[in-house]
Each structure stands twice: as structure tokens, then as C-alpha cells.
Design an enzyme around this catalytic site. Structure first.
Site, PDB file in Angstrom:
ATOM      1  N   CYS A   7     -10.622   1.659  -3.235  1.00 17.90           N
ATOM      2  CA  CYS A   7     -10.733   1.426  -4.374  1.00 17.90           C
ATOM      3  C   CYS A   7     -11.663   0.340  -5.069  1.00 17.90           C
ATOM      4  O   CYS A   7     -11.420  -0.672  -5.198  1.00 17.90           O
ATOM      5  CB  CYS A   7      -9.249   1.132  -5.202  1.00 17.90           C
ATOM      6  SG  CYS A   7      -9.333   0.928  -6.966  1.00 17.90           S
ATOM      7  N   CYS A  37     -10.185  -1.633  -7.957  1.00 18.39           N
ATOM      8  CA  CYS A  37      -9.379  -2.695  -7.378  1.00 18.39           C
ATOM      9  C   CYS A  37     -10.238  -4.007  -6.864  1.00 18.39           C
ATOM     10  O   CYS A  37      -9.809  -5.119  -7.307  1.00 18.39           O
ATOM     11  CB  CYS A  37      -8.671  -2.182  -6.256  1.00 18.39           C
ATOM     12  SG  CYS A  37      -7.748  -0.711  -6.722  1.00 18.39           S
TER      13      CYS A  37
END
Length: 392
Positions: free
Chosen positions: A52, A55
Site C-alpha cells: 500500500c 501506508c
């Protein structure tokens, strides 16, 4: 000597920098919750995935900022879990994590007190934390407070939003208390209407009275025709329940049609009846009745998505013996394969061809299923087993 001093300075700088960031504790989930309960704090969990991008940006740009680290380290028990590994999978399932990053805030009873998503700038990330870290969220178990009769509207709305996917019955009970205590002099808001409709499933629900009594307010936010259609679907749901003979695990078609047809017309009543029969007979493993309902419901295959037809084809391939029904199921599977070949749909089609005596064609599609599975790193065991059966 200079190199040593330089290296020592770099080490000290990195150490100081790391102390400014959020300190994530490497503890099992149950220990985090126990620690939060003992220290009367809230657990913050950064729920991420290794692939991600946002993230990684949070970890690099936000978690490392001193103001963020100072606040989170002082007020929360911090942890992060990869939602696709180890305990992360259980956490994702338990709290309905479906996007990354997700920020979970849990009390000492393991209950959600807040859940937020996506990349945030440091200021917003801090504001979120300050809102979550309110005395109201540290009063103890949400379920205990609810059982004690708490009626605060914000408290009830929070329960609804946080538990709608993970504990629907708890969220629904909170919605009923919320609307029960919503004074008639207080007009319903757009958010109220959304919550009311989301949790309303039956005419037997407490909120159905609110739905009917406050129609004039509700239709300010949605067309009256939509209100009527929603009401009809709710009432149909009640008719469905009344039509099921749970003792004999059968559906009373005649009662359903007699009651539903005046409400929605013959065509819509028949569709709802067949949908109900498909779901109920599958759940109760009554496949002779499922077979009849599916053949009736999927008569016009052009009206359905190939993946929906494929599911019925799969059930037929596993549970049905009637040759004509299996041929019809093969047509359903063909539609899915025509849209795009996968290891799953080519296997189902291969099996149906095999069951209807088309061994050569079945072998071709079974081999195709196996090859696609290998290429996409999926399990080819079913295709392998079918090929063995075909070659006997």
C-alpha cells in the site's frame, strides 16, 4: 577517529529521530488490549498492507513527525499490523478492514471506539487522535454502557457506525434506541434517514413505526416513489418469513403469491419468490427444489450477469443429476467463459460437459483450467482430479 565521531553522531541523530516518531509496540493483540485496560488508555492500530503506497507515505511523512509522535506516545498504546499476515488477518476480519491504511482505535475491552481511513496530513491525523482521546471514549465497555441504558445520541450514532458490519445486531439495537428517543419536534436529518433505512429490515422492527410515522420528513430527502419501493421490499421481506415452513423446510408458494401479488404485482412477486427459494433451498441443502427454482428463475439468461449464472452452474455440477438440467447449466457456464476465461469458470464448464457426456470437450476445458491455474499460481487440484476421471 573522525569517522568514529561522525558515525556516533549519525547514530545519535537516528536514535533521536526515531524517538520522536510514533513508538509502535511489538506485542500480541491480546496483550495490547490488556495493557490498554490496565493503563486506562486506547489502543491505536495502524492497519496496513505491505504493497500500500499511502501506508508507506504515512509511515515516512506523518508517523515520524515529533508533534505526532509526542501525542500518540503519551496518549495511546500504539501498534501496527500487516492485515494480510499473521494476526493481522484475524484483526481485519474482526473489525471489517477492507481498505488501507485503516486506523483502528480500540478500548480496553477490544471494542472499536473510532475507525478512519486513508492518507492524512499530520494536522488532520492529530485532530483525529484528539477527538478519539476524549473522556467519553474511556468510560468503559460500549456494550456495558448500552446495557445500562445510555441514551446519548452521539454515543448511539457511534455504535451504529462502528458496528454496522462487525456486529450488526448491536448496531441495530442502538439505532432503535436512537430513534425511540428522537423527539418528534426534532426534524430528521439526511444522516438520520440514511441510518434509519440502513438498519430497517422488517415490518416487525421497532424502527418501522418511525419509518411510517415520519414519512413526510423522510421524503424530503428521497423521492416518494423510492420510499414506496423501499416500503414494499420491507413488507415483502415479512411475507417471505411468513411463507417459510421451518419445520418442514419448505416455502408455501401459494401463500406468498396470494399475499405479495396485490402489493407489488404478479411479475415482481414471482421474481421475489424465486429469489427466496434459491437462497432458502441452497441454505437447507434441498437441491431438488433448488433445481426447479433455478430453472424457473434463470429462464431468460440474457437478463442475468454471467457470474450469477456461474454460481448456479457450479451448484448444478455438484448436486444435480437431471441431464436436461445439466445441459442448461452448461449454457450458463458458457456465458461466463465467453466473457473471460478463468481457472474457475473453465473448470465448471469442463465438469458440466463431462457430466453431459461430452468427454473430449470436457478434457479440453479441464486442461485449460489447469493451465490457467498454474499461470496465475492458483490451485489446480480440481482440474487434475477431473482429468483423471475423464481419462479412466
Amino acid at each position: 577517529m573522525k569517522k568514529f565521531i561522525s558515525g556516533l553522531f549519525l547514530f545519535s541523530a537516528v536514535a533521536a529521530f526515531s524517538q520522536e516518531a510514533i513508538q509502535f509496540q511489538d506485542l500480541p493483540f491480546k496483550d495490547l488490549i490488556a495493557k490498554a485496560k490496565k493503563e486506562k488508555k486506547i489502543v491505536f492500530i495502524d492497519a496496513y498492507a505491505s504493497w500500500c503506497g499511502p501506508c508507506k507515505m504515512m509511515e515516512r511523512n506523518v508517523f515520524t513527525q515529533k508533534s505526532v509522535g509526542d501525542y500518540y506516545n503519551s496518549n495511546f498504546i500504539n501498534a501496527h499490523f500487516d492485515m494480510e499476515k499473521g494476526e493481522g488477518r484475524e484483526i481485519a476480519s474482526r473489525y471489517g478492514v477492507r481498505s488501507y491504511p485503516t486506523y483502528l482505535f480500540l478500548n480496553g475491552d477490544g471494542e472499536l471506539v473510532s475507525q478512519n481511513y486513508g492518507y492524512m496530513e499530520a494536522g488532520m491525523f492529530l485532530t483525529m487522535a484528539q477527538d478519539v482521546n476524549s473522556p467519553n471514549n474511556k468510560k468503559g465497555s460500549l456494550k456495558d454502557r448500552f446495557a445500562a441504558g445510555e441514551k446519548d445520541p452521539e454515543f448511539l450514532i457511534n455504535i451504529m457506525k462502528l458496528n454496522s458490519s462487525s456486529d450488526f445486531s448491536f448496531a441495530k439495537a442502538a439505532s432503535e434506541r436512537y430513534f425511540e428517543n428522537r423527539k418528534k419536534t426534532e426534524e430528521l436529518t439526511k444522516e438520520d434517514v440514511g441510518l434509519l433505512l440502513f438498519f430497517l429490515k422488517s415490518t416487525e422492527d421497532k424502527n418501522y413505526k418511525t419509518f411510517t410515522d415520519r414519512k413526510a420528513e423522510i421524503i424530503k430527502f428521497l423521492p416518494e416513489e423510492t420510499y414506496k419501493e423501499f416500503d414494499n421490499q420491507i413488507r415483502l421481506g415479512s411475507i417471505v418469513e411468513q411463507s417459510i415452513d421451518h419445520k418442514n423446510k419448505r416455502i408455501n408458494d401459494a401463500y406468498f403469491m396470494k399475499t405479495a401479488e396485490p402489493l407489488v404485482g404478479k411479475h415482481d412477486a414471482e421474481i421475489k419468490l424465486n429469489q427466496t427459494k434459491l437462497s432458502y433451498y441452497e441454505q437447507n441443502a434441498n437441491f431438488p427444489e433448488y433445481e426447479k427454482a433455478a430453472l424457473e428463475y434463470y429462464r431468460n439468461t440474457e437478463a442475468f450477469e454471467p457470474n450469477e449464472l456461474l454460481k448456479a452452474a457450479w451448484i448444478f455440477s455438484e448436486q444435480v443429476k437431471t441431464p436436461s438440467s445439466l445441459k442448461k447449466a452448461a449454457e450458463w457456464a458458457e456465458k461466463s467463459v465467453m466473457r473471460g476465461e478463468t481457472s474457475e469458470n473453465t473448470y465448471i464448464l469442463a465438469r458440466l460437459y463431462y457430466l453431459t457426456g461430452k468427454k473430449d470437450t470436457a478434457k479440453t476445458y479441464a486442461e485449460m483450467s489447469k493451465n490457467i491455474a498454474v499461470q496465475t499460481q492458483k490451485d489446480s487440484a480440481l482440474a487434475d482430479k477431473l482429468l483423471q476421471e475423464i481419462q479412466k
